[in-house]
Design a protein around this motif. Structure first.
Motif, PDB file in Angstrom:
ATOM      1  N   ALA A 191      -6.173  -4.810   1.191  1.00 10.43           N
ATOM      2  CA  ALA A 191      -6.685  -3.432   0.886  1.00 10.43           C
ATOM      3  C   ALA A 191      -7.295  -3.142  -0.541  1.00 10.43           C
ATOM      4  O   ALA A 191      -7.041  -4.015  -1.304  1.00 10.43           O
ATOM      5  CB  ALA A 191      -5.464  -2.849   1.426  1.00 10.43           C
ATOM      6  N   ALA A 216      -5.659  -0.990   4.814  1.00  8.70           N
ATOM      7  CA  ALA A 216      -5.437  -2.442   5.100  1.00  8.70           C
ATOM      8  C   ALA A 216      -6.134  -2.796   6.255  1.00  8.70           C
ATOM      9  O   ALA A 216      -6.240  -2.177   7.329  1.00  8.70           O
ATOM     10  CB  ALA A 216      -4.295  -2.863   5.151  1.00  8.70           C
ATOM     11  N   VAL A 239       0.787  -1.045  -0.071  1.00  7.47           N
ATOM     12  CA  VAL A 239      -0.015   0.115  -0.108  1.00  7.47           C
ATOM     13  C   VAL A 239       0.900   1.280  -0.020  1.00  7.47           C
ATOM     14  O   VAL A 239       0.418   2.150  -0.811  1.00  7.47           O
ATOM     15  CB  VAL A 239      -0.979   0.036   1.176  1.00  7.47           C
ATOM     16  CG1 VAL A 239      -1.650   1.307   1.381  1.00  7.47           C
ATOM     17  CG2 VAL A 239      -2.085  -1.047   1.197  1.00  7.47           C
TER      18      VAL A 239
END
Length: 263
Positions: free
Chosen positions: A111, A102, A88
């Motif tokens: 996520a 997430a 991410v």
């Protein structure tokens, strides 16, 4: 990155899981239960069952709050990563966006993100299944699984560079589409995942499209029409001799189908 990422799950977001069950049951042969999975807690989440006893993905019911927040019927793919939080952060630093931070589920950490051009997808670090082995939700050859993953994007070169960098994919080969540009094939190792193509008229924004394997493209075509779907691209022969088509399911989610013509 220890290995290139694979598509390990697919999820249909829809306001009418029962209607989706009827449609995909008729077109693909899937079984979607009439009640939610107890393991999903408060969410109405249902597994998509294949004829061989495996799972093709899941169905998430869109409730009123989700729809008010902008959620629409859509198919989304899950890409496997070793570390969701690190992925991410790297995606956000490279121009992507985080749509859903997430969080943990019993089956793994996930996520929802978009690539820099705006195409949404999930990333997931799954809990290893008992007995090991990889997900078979994606297959190049088998019916009742997604067989092809197609990205329509406003910046094909940049998108290919992004997925190479973050997911370890390759890009080799292309098919010219005239004034529309090139249809460029993407690979995970020596396995063809799908293709990247320029965004065309009719696509409001960059998006991944998924082609589900069917046993017979003409029977699937007829079943789409007979069960409330809309055909947007008629069956067209593709390299290898099979046929692909595009449709919109009765609830509004775009979807593709691919398979042989047997009669």
């Amino acid at each position: 990155m220890t290995k290139p990422s694979n598509f390990i799950w697919y999820e249909l977001m829809t306001p009418d899981p029962d209607g989706a069950a009827r449609f995909y049951g008729a077109v693909v042969g899937w079984t979607i239960p009439a009640t939610r999975d107890p393991a999903a807690g408060d969410m109405d989440y249902r597994m998509i069952g294949r004829s061989d006893g495996g799972n093709a993905g899941g169905v998430l019911a869109l409730n009123a709050d989700m729809i008010a927040g902008g959620a629409r019927p859509v198919w989304l793919g899950y890409l496997e990563v070793a570390d969701v939080d690190a992925a991410v952060a790297a995606i956000a630093a490279d121009g992507g966006a985080v749509q859903m931070p997430a969080f943990d589920l019993p089956v793994g950490r996930i996520a929802m993100v978009t690539d820099p051009q705006g195409a949404p997808f999930y990333i997931m670090a799954p809990v290893p299944p008992e007995g090991g082995g990889e997900s078979d939700a994606f297959s190049v050859t088998e019916p009742q699984r997604v067989r092809w993953n197609e990205l329509a994007t406003s910046a094909p070169d940049a998108a290919i560079a992004f997925y190479k960098k973050h997911f370890g994919w390759g890009q080799d080969g292309e098919m010219p589409m005239g004034e529309l540009g090139a249809y460029r094939f993407i690979q995970r190792g020596d396995v063809g995942l799908g293709a990247v193509m320029p965004l065309m008229d009719g696509y409001p924004a960059p998006v991944w499209s998924y082609y589900i394997g069917v046993y017979d493209i003409d029977r699937a075509h007829a079943a789409v029409r007979a069960n409330g779907g809309t055909v947007t691209n008629e069956p067209m022969e593709i390299p290898g001799g099979e046929f692909a088509m595009n449709a919109i399911d009765p609830q509004g989610a775009p979807v593709g189908f691919v398979g042989p013509r047997t009669s």
